[in-house]
Design an enzyme around this catalytic site. Structure first.
Site, short mmCIF file in Angstrom:
data_model
loop_
_atom_site.label_atom_id
_atom_site.label_comp_id
_atom_site.label_asym_id
_atom_site.label_seq_id
_atom_site.Cartn_x
_atom_site.Cartn_y
_atom_site.Cartn_z
N ARG A 173 5.41 -6.12 -10.97
CA ARG A 173 6.45 -6.70 -11.82
C ARG A 173 6.18 -8.19 -11.90
NH1 ARG A 173 7.20 -2.42 -13.45
NH2 ARG A 173 9.07 -1.13 -13.36
N HIS A 196 1.69 -4.96 -20.45
CA HIS A 196 2.32 -3.93 -19.61
C HIS A 196 1.92 -2.51 -20.06
CE1 HIS A 196 6.06 -3.13 -16.91
NE2 HIS A 196 5.17 -2.16 -16.79
N VAL A 197 0.63 -2.25 -19.92
CA VAL A 197 0.09 -0.95 -20.35
C VAL A 197 -0.41 -0.11 -19.17
CG1 VAL A 197 -0.51 -1.67 -22.70
CG2 VAL A 197 -2.18 -2.01 -20.86
N LEU A 246 0.84 -1.21 0.00
CA LEU A 246 0.00 0.00 0.00
C LEU A 246 0.88 1.25 0.00
CD1 LEU A 246 -3.08 0.87 0.24
CD2 LEU A 246 -2.54 1.30 2.65
N GLY A 247 1.29 1.65 -1.18
CA GLY A 247 2.01 2.91 -1.34
C GLY A 247 1.08 3.90 -2.02
N GLU A 259 8.98 -10.56 -20.15
CA GLU A 259 8.36 -9.62 -21.09
C GLU A 259 9.35 -9.27 -22.20
OE1 GLU A 259 6.90 -6.21 -18.94
OE2 GLU A 259 5.89 -7.44 -17.48
C1 8YV Z 1 6.48 1.66 -17.48
C2 8YV Z 1 6.26 0.91 -15.09
O1 8YV Z 1 5.76 1.08 -18.50
O2 8YV Z 1 6.70 2.97 -14.08
C3 8YV Z 1 6.92 1.79 -14.09
O3 8YV Z 1 7.68 1.26 -13.26
O4 8YV Z 1 6.22 -0.27 -14.95
C4 8YV Z 1 5.59 1.49 -16.27
O5 8YV Z 1 4.94 2.65 -15.96
C5 8YV Z 1 7.81 1.01 -17.38
O6 8YV Z 1 8.66 1.78 -16.61
C6 8YV Z 1 8.43 0.79 -18.74
O7 8YV Z 1 9.49 -0.07 -18.65
#
Ligand code: 8YV
Length: 311
Positions: A230, A277-278, A151-152, A259
């Protein structure tokens, strides 16, 4: 005179265009001979602009004039922070500007996996509505408990949205916070108390496989997992097994261990909603992230403190 910086990967085009205007950008990702390229630029490079790509100790060693790594993204798990600290290299990220966007993505994943909207649309497009009748009933969000693992600031934005959908909130962090949500003492206890768990922890060694078979067992056959953090935070082999065997109800995933070449078994799962990863991928949010990345570089090279320093 323009300052020399290294781009480890291509960045969002609008951001990269500004960087190329203001800095001498050396594109490591376009070099055929990586070692030779680094050797040639090493005497001048004072900064790195990264985008989730690896910045390890070897790369920092190859750049003795390096002062700052400015990452596009809030997550800095791909940067060796200890190595940066040891060398006195500043590391910055892009927090806060993406909170709303990532929280929107989280609720979209929860809605899609629980209400099965993608499958319902495929049903309609396949002509089944007329041929077979109404689409089967699904699961409501309202009244359910969402467990937030980490929870950040993004977790808070998710909790606000989930409450607007009528959900109850529990959370687990290493340390209890001064918030009104119910605290669970560990990830297993959180999963046991939740209908949906959302993983929002940072990546890296400290959170690797924080969601493992024990957590999935605690979540149970009626439980859903959402991961927008992640891929490394979830034991993916276990998750695939639990999804295939129906030992959890479903998963909504924006991130994966490998990925972009994800495990192809995800393609065939009817109980998983998968996104490439959108989480932060809108024009508005990516522009704001890029502006912050640029601002940190500008400030540092103007001799001023950066805005969002990690180390
Ligand atoms: C980006 C993310 O797509 O901010 C992050 O840590 O995971 C995403 O917003 C990512 O940094 C791209 O590699």
């Amino acid at each position: 005179m323009k300052t020399d910086i290294l781009l480890t990967t291509p960045i969002y085009e609008r951001t990269q265009a500004v960087l190329e205007k203001e800095f001498n950008c050396h594109k490591l990702f376009a070099a055929d001979d990586r070692a030779g390229f680094l050797k040639a630029v090493a005497p001048k490079v004072r900064g790195i602009a990264s985008f989730g790509s690896s910045v390890d100790a070897a790369l920092m060693d190859a750049l003795p004039k390096l002062e700052i790594v400015s990452n596009f993204g809030v997550g800095v798990d791909s940067i060796d922070l200890a190595a940066a600290k040891k060398r006195g290299v500043i590391v910055t990220n892009t927090p806060d500007v993406l909170n709303d966007c990532v929280a929107d993505t989280t609720l979209a994943l929860a809605l899609n996996v629980m209400r099965r909207f993608p499958q319902a649309e495929t049903y309609l497009r396949s002509g089944f509505w007329g041929a077979r009748g109404a689409y089967p009933l699904t699961t409501s969000l309202g009244g359910k408990t969402m467990g937030i693992l980490g929870l950040g600031r993004i977790g808070e934005a998710i909790a606000q949205r989930a409450q607007a959908f009528g959900m109850k909130i529990q959370y687990h962090n290493r340390n209890k916070k001064d918030v009104s949500y119910v605290y669970a003492r560990d990830p297993v206890a959180l999963a046991r108390a939740s209908d949906v768990i959302v993983v929002v922890t940072p990546g890296g060694a400290g959170t690797r496989h924080i969601v493992d078979a024990r957590v999935l067992d605690a979540l149970g056959r009626e439980g859903y997992l959402i991961n927008i953090s992640r891929g490394s935070t979830v034991d993916e082999a276990a998750l695939l097994r639990y999804l295939q065997e129906g030992r959890i109800a479903g998963a909504g995933l924006d991130v994966f261990e490998n990925e972009p070449n994800i495990d192809p078994r995800f393609f065939c799962l009817d109980n998983a909603v998968v996104l490439p990863h959108v989480g932060s991928a809108t024009v508005e949010t990516r522009t704001a992230m890029g502006n912050l990345q640029i601002e940190n570089l500008r400030l540092h090279f103007a001799g001023k403190p950066v805005r969002t320093r990690v180390v």
